[in-house]
Scaffold this motif. Structure first.
Motif, PDB file in Angstrom:
ATOM      1  N   SER A   1      -1.322  -0.072   1.118  1.00  0.00           N
ATOM      2  CA  SER A   1      -2.700  -0.434   0.750  1.00  0.00           C
ATOM      3  C   SER A   1      -3.455   0.721   0.108  1.00  0.00           C
ATOM      4  O   SER A   1      -3.158   1.897   0.343  1.00  0.00           O
ATOM      5  CB  SER A   1      -3.455  -0.895   2.005  1.00  0.00           C
ATOM      6  OG  SER A   1      -3.495   0.152   2.954  1.00  0.00           O
ATOM      7  N   LYS A   2      -4.413   0.339  -0.728  1.00  0.00           N
ATOM      8  CA  LYS A   2      -5.424   1.286  -1.196  1.00  0.00           C
ATOM      9  C   LYS A   2      -6.758   0.816  -0.650  1.00  0.00           C
ATOM     10  O   LYS A   2      -7.062  -0.383  -0.678  1.00  0.00           O
ATOM     11  CB  LYS A   2      -5.480   1.321  -2.724  1.00  0.00           C
ATOM     12  CG  LYS A   2      -4.349   2.131  -3.326  1.00  0.00           C
ATOM     13  CD  LYS A   2      -4.464   2.229  -4.837  1.00  0.00           C
ATOM     14  CE  LYS A   2      -3.203   2.859  -5.400  1.00  0.00           C
ATOM     15  NZ  LYS A   2      -3.021   2.562  -6.832  1.00  0.00           N
ATOM     16  N   HIS A   3      -7.555   1.769  -0.181  1.00  0.00           N
ATOM     17  CA  HIS A   3      -8.802   1.415   0.464  1.00  0.00           C
ATOM     18  C   HIS A   3      -9.985   1.486  -0.494  1.00  0.00           C
ATOM     19  O   HIS A   3      -9.977   2.266  -1.432  1.00  0.00           O
ATOM     20  CB  HIS A   3      -9.060   2.357   1.652  1.00  0.00           C
ATOM     21  CG  HIS A   3      -8.225   2.029   2.850  1.00  0.00           C
ATOM     22  ND1 HIS A   3      -8.758   1.641   4.051  1.00  0.00           N
ATOM     23  CD2 HIS A   3      -6.889   2.010   3.026  1.00  0.00           C
ATOM     24  CE1 HIS A   3      -7.780   1.414   4.916  1.00  0.00           C
ATOM     25  NE2 HIS A   3      -6.633   1.637   4.317  1.00  0.00           N
TER      26      HIS A   3
ATOM     27  N   TYR B   1     -13.060   0.072  10.259  1.00  0.00           N
ATOM     28  CA  TYR B   1     -11.629  -0.049   9.957  1.00  0.00           C
ATOM     29  C   TYR B   1     -10.747   0.559  11.054  1.00  0.00           C
ATOM     30  O   TYR B   1      -9.774  -0.058  11.489  1.00  0.00           O
ATOM     31  CB  TYR B   1     -11.289   0.608   8.603  1.00  0.00           C
ATOM     32  CG  TYR B   1      -9.804   0.648   8.379  1.00  0.00           C
ATOM     33  CD1 TYR B   1      -9.112  -0.499   7.989  1.00  0.00           C
ATOM     34  CD2 TYR B   1      -9.063   1.814   8.618  1.00  0.00           C
ATOM     35  CE1 TYR B   1      -7.734  -0.490   7.837  1.00  0.00           C
ATOM     36  CE2 TYR B   1      -7.683   1.825   8.476  1.00  0.00           C
ATOM     37  CZ  TYR B   1      -7.028   0.680   8.082  1.00  0.00           C
ATOM     38  OH  TYR B   1      -5.668   0.694   7.945  1.00  0.00           O
TER      39      TYR B   1
ATOM     40  N   ARG C   1      -1.573   7.415   6.683  1.00  0.00           N
ATOM     41  CA  ARG C   1      -2.493   7.152   5.575  1.00  0.00           C
ATOM     42  C   ARG C   1      -2.970   8.443   4.945  1.00  0.00           C
ATOM     43  O   ARG C   1      -3.429   9.358   5.635  1.00  0.00           O
ATOM     44  CB  ARG C   1      -3.694   6.357   6.095  1.00  0.00           C
ATOM     45  CG  ARG C   1      -4.673   6.000   5.003  1.00  0.00           C
ATOM     46  CD  ARG C   1      -5.764   5.109   5.573  1.00  0.00           C
ATOM     47  NE  ARG C   1      -6.939   5.166   4.754  1.00  0.00           N
ATOM     48  CZ  ARG C   1      -8.179   4.914   5.178  1.00  0.00           C
ATOM     49  NH1 ARG C   1      -8.383   4.588   6.436  1.00  0.00           N
ATOM     50  NH2 ARG C   1      -9.195   4.998   4.358  1.00  0.00           N
TER      51      ARG C   1
ATOM     52  N   GLY D   1     -10.236  -7.309   6.013  1.00  0.00           N
ATOM     53  CA  GLY D   1      -9.577  -6.342   5.125  1.00  0.00           C
ATOM     54  C   GLY D   1      -9.788  -6.701   3.663  1.00  0.00           C
ATOM     55  O   GLY D   1     -10.112  -5.841   2.832  1.00  0.00           O
TER      56      GLY D   1
ATOM     57  N   TRP E   1     -12.210  -3.703   3.256  1.00  0.00           N
ATOM     58  CA  TRP E   1     -11.529  -2.416   3.323  1.00  0.00           C
ATOM     59  C   TRP E   1     -10.517  -2.153   2.222  1.00  0.00           C
ATOM     60  O   TRP E   1     -10.278  -1.005   1.873  1.00  0.00           O
ATOM     61  CB  TRP E   1     -10.838  -2.270   4.690  1.00  0.00           C
ATOM     62  CG  TRP E   1     -11.776  -2.312   5.837  1.00  0.00           C
ATOM     63  CD1 TRP E   1     -12.955  -1.627   5.952  1.00  0.00           C
ATOM     64  CD2 TRP E   1     -11.642  -3.095   7.032  1.00  0.00           C
ATOM     65  NE1 TRP E   1     -13.551  -1.935   7.141  1.00  0.00           N
ATOM     66  CE2 TRP E   1     -12.770  -2.821   7.837  1.00  0.00           C
ATOM     67  CE3 TRP E   1     -10.672  -3.975   7.522  1.00  0.00           C
ATOM     68  CZ2 TRP E   1     -12.954  -3.411   9.084  1.00  0.00           C
ATOM     69  CZ3 TRP E   1     -10.859  -4.560   8.753  1.00  0.00           C
ATOM     70  CH2 TRP E   1     -11.984  -4.281   9.517  1.00  0.00           C
ATOM     71  N   TYR E   2      -9.888  -3.208   1.723  1.00  0.00           N
ATOM     72  CA  TYR E   2      -8.788  -2.983   0.781  1.00  0.00           C
ATOM     73  C   TYR E   2      -9.201  -3.323  -0.646  1.00  0.00           C
ATOM     74  O   TYR E   2      -9.751  -4.395  -0.903  1.00  0.00           O
ATOM     75  CB  TYR E   2      -7.574  -3.853   1.144  1.00  0.00           C
ATOM     76  CG  TYR E   2      -7.040  -3.594   2.526  1.00  0.00           C
ATOM     77  CD1 TYR E   2      -6.634  -2.317   2.895  1.00  0.00           C
ATOM     78  CD2 TYR E   2      -6.939  -4.612   3.467  1.00  0.00           C
ATOM     79  CE1 TYR E   2      -6.156  -2.067   4.174  1.00  0.00           C
ATOM     80  CE2 TYR E   2      -6.459  -4.373   4.742  1.00  0.00           C
ATOM     81  CZ  TYR E   2      -6.069  -3.096   5.091  1.00  0.00           C
ATOM     82  OH  TYR E   2      -5.592  -2.856   6.349  1.00  0.00           O
TER      83      TYR E   2
ATOM     84  N   TYR F   1      -3.513  -4.357  -1.858  1.00  0.00           N
ATOM     85  CA  TYR F   1      -2.414  -4.164  -0.920  1.00  0.00           C
ATOM     86  C   TYR F   1      -1.189  -4.938  -1.370  1.00  0.00           C
ATOM     87  O   TYR F   1      -1.289  -5.863  -2.191  1.00  0.00           O
ATOM     88  CB  TYR F   1      -2.794  -4.509   0.525  1.00  0.00           C
ATOM     89  CG  TYR F   1      -3.083  -5.955   0.843  1.00  0.00           C
ATOM     90  CD1 TYR F   1      -2.066  -6.907   0.866  1.00  0.00           C
ATOM     91  CD2 TYR F   1      -4.352  -6.367   1.191  1.00  0.00           C
ATOM     92  CE1 TYR F   1      -2.333  -8.233   1.207  1.00  0.00           C
ATOM     93  CE2 TYR F   1      -4.631  -7.688   1.518  1.00  0.00           C
ATOM     94  CZ  TYR F   1      -3.612  -8.607   1.526  1.00  0.00           C
ATOM     95  OH  TYR F   1      -3.867  -9.910   1.861  1.00  0.00           O
TER      96      TYR F   1
END
Lengths: 104, 104
Positions: free
Chosen positions: B14-16, B23, B47, B79, B83-84, B87
Motif C-alpha cells: 500500500s501507499k498511504h 490508522y 512500513r 482504508g 488511509w490508502y 493498494y
C-alpha cells in the motif's frame, strides 16, 4: 509492472543484527541489479522491526538465476555473516491479484 | 508458525495518503483479529515509503472468510476512504521456503 500471469513472488523476511555497516548501500545495489535481470517484474521493500522485501519474477528459472548471480551470492554471504540474525525466503505462485487506486 | 504445505500468502502492498488518523490503532486491531481467525498461520508487516503486510493462511477459504469478516470489512472501507491512495493485493500459493537462523 509488466504484469502477466502466472508469475512468481519471492518473499524475503528478515531480522537484522545490530551491525548495519554497509547494509543500505548493498541493499540499494541489489535492487538495481535485480531490476536488470532477465525475467524481473517488480520489487517492493519496507523495513521496521522486520524487513520485508518482495520481488516478482516471470518464472522459477529467473528466480534461480538471480539467486545464483555472483554479485548477489556475495551479498547473500555478507548478509549471513553480518546483517541478518534470521531470515526466511518463500517462493510463491501468484494466483490472483486486485488493486485499488484513488481518483485524484 | 504452524507451517504446513501447501499454504497461502496474501501480500498487501500500500501507499498511504497524508491522513493517518486512527490508522495505527486499526492496523493493530486487525492484526489481533486476523490472528484469531480459523486457518490463520502468520502475519508480517513493515512500513516505510511503502507498507507491506503479508499474512499466511492454511487455504483459500480462510482467506475469503477473513476478507468477508464484518469488522475487517469496516476497516477495509475506512482504508479506501481515508488511509490508502493505492493498494495491491496478491493471493499466492507458497511453493517452497527455506530459512537461516544465526547460532548464538
Amino acid at each position: 509492472m509488466k504484469s502477466q500471469r502466472p508469475y512468481y513472488a519471492v518473499i524475503f523476511t528478515s531480522k537484522h543484527t545490530e551491525s548495519d555497516d554497509g547494509y543500505a548501500e548493498m541493499a540499494s545495489r541489489m535492487e538495481v541489479l535485480a531490476r536488470q535481470q532477465p525475467g524481473f517484474l517488480d520489487f517492493e521493500s519496507a523495513r521496521e522491526r522486520l524487513g520485508i522485501t518482495v520481488s516478482y519474477w516471470e518464472n522459477l528459472e529467473a528466480i534461480a538465476n538471480w539467486k545464483a548471480n555472483v554479485e548477489h551470492q556475495f551479498a547473500q554471504q555478507k548478509g549471513i555473516d553480518n546483517w541478518y540474525s534470521w531470515y526466511k525466503v518463500r517462493i510463491c505462485l501468484v494466483e490472483r491479484e486486485y488493486h485499488f487506486s484513488k481518483q485524484i
